[in-house]
Design a protein around this motif. Structure first.
Motif, mmCIF file in Angstrom:
data_model
loop_
_atom_site.group_PDB
_atom_site.id
_atom_site.type_symbol
_atom_site.label_atom_id
_atom_site.label_comp_id
_atom_site.label_asym_id
_atom_site.label_seq_id
_atom_site.Cartn_x
_atom_site.Cartn_y
_atom_site.Cartn_z
ATOM 1 N N LEU A 49 0.826 -1.210 0.000
ATOM 2 C CA LEU A 49 0.000 0.000 0.000
ATOM 3 C C LEU A 49 0.860 1.260 0.000
ATOM 4 C CD1 LEU A 49 -2.838 1.089 -0.082
ATOM 5 C CD2 LEU A 49 -2.901 0.962 2.408
ATOM 6 N N CYS A 53 0.503 4.072 -3.010
ATOM 7 C CA CYS A 53 0.222 5.480 -2.737
ATOM 8 C C CYS A 53 1.386 6.391 -3.109
ATOM 9 C CB CYS A 53 -0.144 5.663 -1.262
ATOM 10 S SG CYS A 53 -1.700 4.882 -0.816
ATOM 11 N N LEU A 68 -6.829 -2.798 -0.161
ATOM 12 C CA LEU A 68 -7.284 -2.373 1.165
ATOM 13 C C LEU A 68 -8.110 -3.459 1.851
ATOM 14 C CD1 LEU A 68 -8.215 1.279 0.224
ATOM 15 C CD2 LEU A 68 -6.357 0.590 1.747
ATOM 16 N N PRO A 75 -3.312 0.317 5.942
ATOM 17 C CA PRO A 75 -3.307 1.789 5.906
ATOM 18 C C PRO A 75 -2.679 2.437 7.133
ATOM 19 C CG PRO A 75 -5.476 0.956 5.341
ATOM 20 C CD PRO A 75 -4.668 -0.212 5.822
ATOM 21 N N LEU A 86 -1.273 6.858 3.874
ATOM 22 C CA LEU A 86 -2.063 8.077 3.678
ATOM 23 C C LEU A 86 -1.179 9.296 3.432
ATOM 24 C CD1 LEU A 86 -4.793 9.469 3.583
ATOM 25 C CD2 LEU A 86 -4.676 9.705 6.075
ATOM 26 N N ALA A 89 -0.342 9.185 -0.147
ATOM 27 C CA ALA A 89 -1.529 9.409 -0.970
ATOM 28 C C ALA A 89 -1.851 10.900 -1.058
ATOM 29 C CB ALA A 89 -2.719 8.632 -0.412
ATOM 30 N N VAL A 101 -8.253 5.557 1.069
ATOM 31 C CA VAL A 101 -7.291 5.237 2.123
ATOM 32 C C VAL A 101 -7.772 5.782 3.467
ATOM 33 C CG1 VAL A 101 -4.898 5.477 2.912
ATOM 34 C CG2 VAL A 101 -5.373 5.086 0.487
#
Length: 115
Positions: A49, A53, A68, A75, A86, A89, A101
């Motif tokens: 992840l 991102c 996810l 996350p 995040l 992102a 997210v």
């Protein structure tokens, strides 16, 4: 490593598939029974992840949702620099990805979150 893991030298890891924008292979990896392992597999203290991102090519939303769903804790994981997915992102992705997210990270009131 779980049985049937594709994190080998002959098969690219999920992180590498995402970094190379190989959405077909990444989608296949996420369909495997041990998909959670592939999402959480860390190299250099980051998971798939983080790569999704951080990567300048935004990941397709259905693939991000699969990522996810495969690992609800992903996350919230911080990498070696202390950043959660995040953070990347917000810096590098569009609003839709940030929203996904945020929701996955527990921001249930994401409709009220201004991006």
């Amino acid at each position: 490593m779980p049985r049937g893991c594709s994190c080998t030298k002959t098969t690219p890891s999920l992180k590498k598939q995402i970094a190379q924008c190989d959405w077909t292979s990444a989608s296949h990896t996420l369909s495997l029974p041990n998909a959670r392992h592939h999402v959480e597999h860390t190299e250099h203290q980051s998971n798939a992840l983080h790569v999704a991102c951080y990567h300048p090519q935004n990941i397709p939303l259905p693939l991000l949702r699969s990522l996810l769903a495969s690992s609800p804790k992903a996350p919230l994981k911080r990498d070696g620099r202390g950043n959660a997915p995040l953070h990347y992102a917000v810096l590098r992705c569009g609003d839709e990805i940030v929203r996904e997210v945020v929701i996955a990270a527990g921001g249930g009131g994401a409709a009220a979150v201004e991006i």
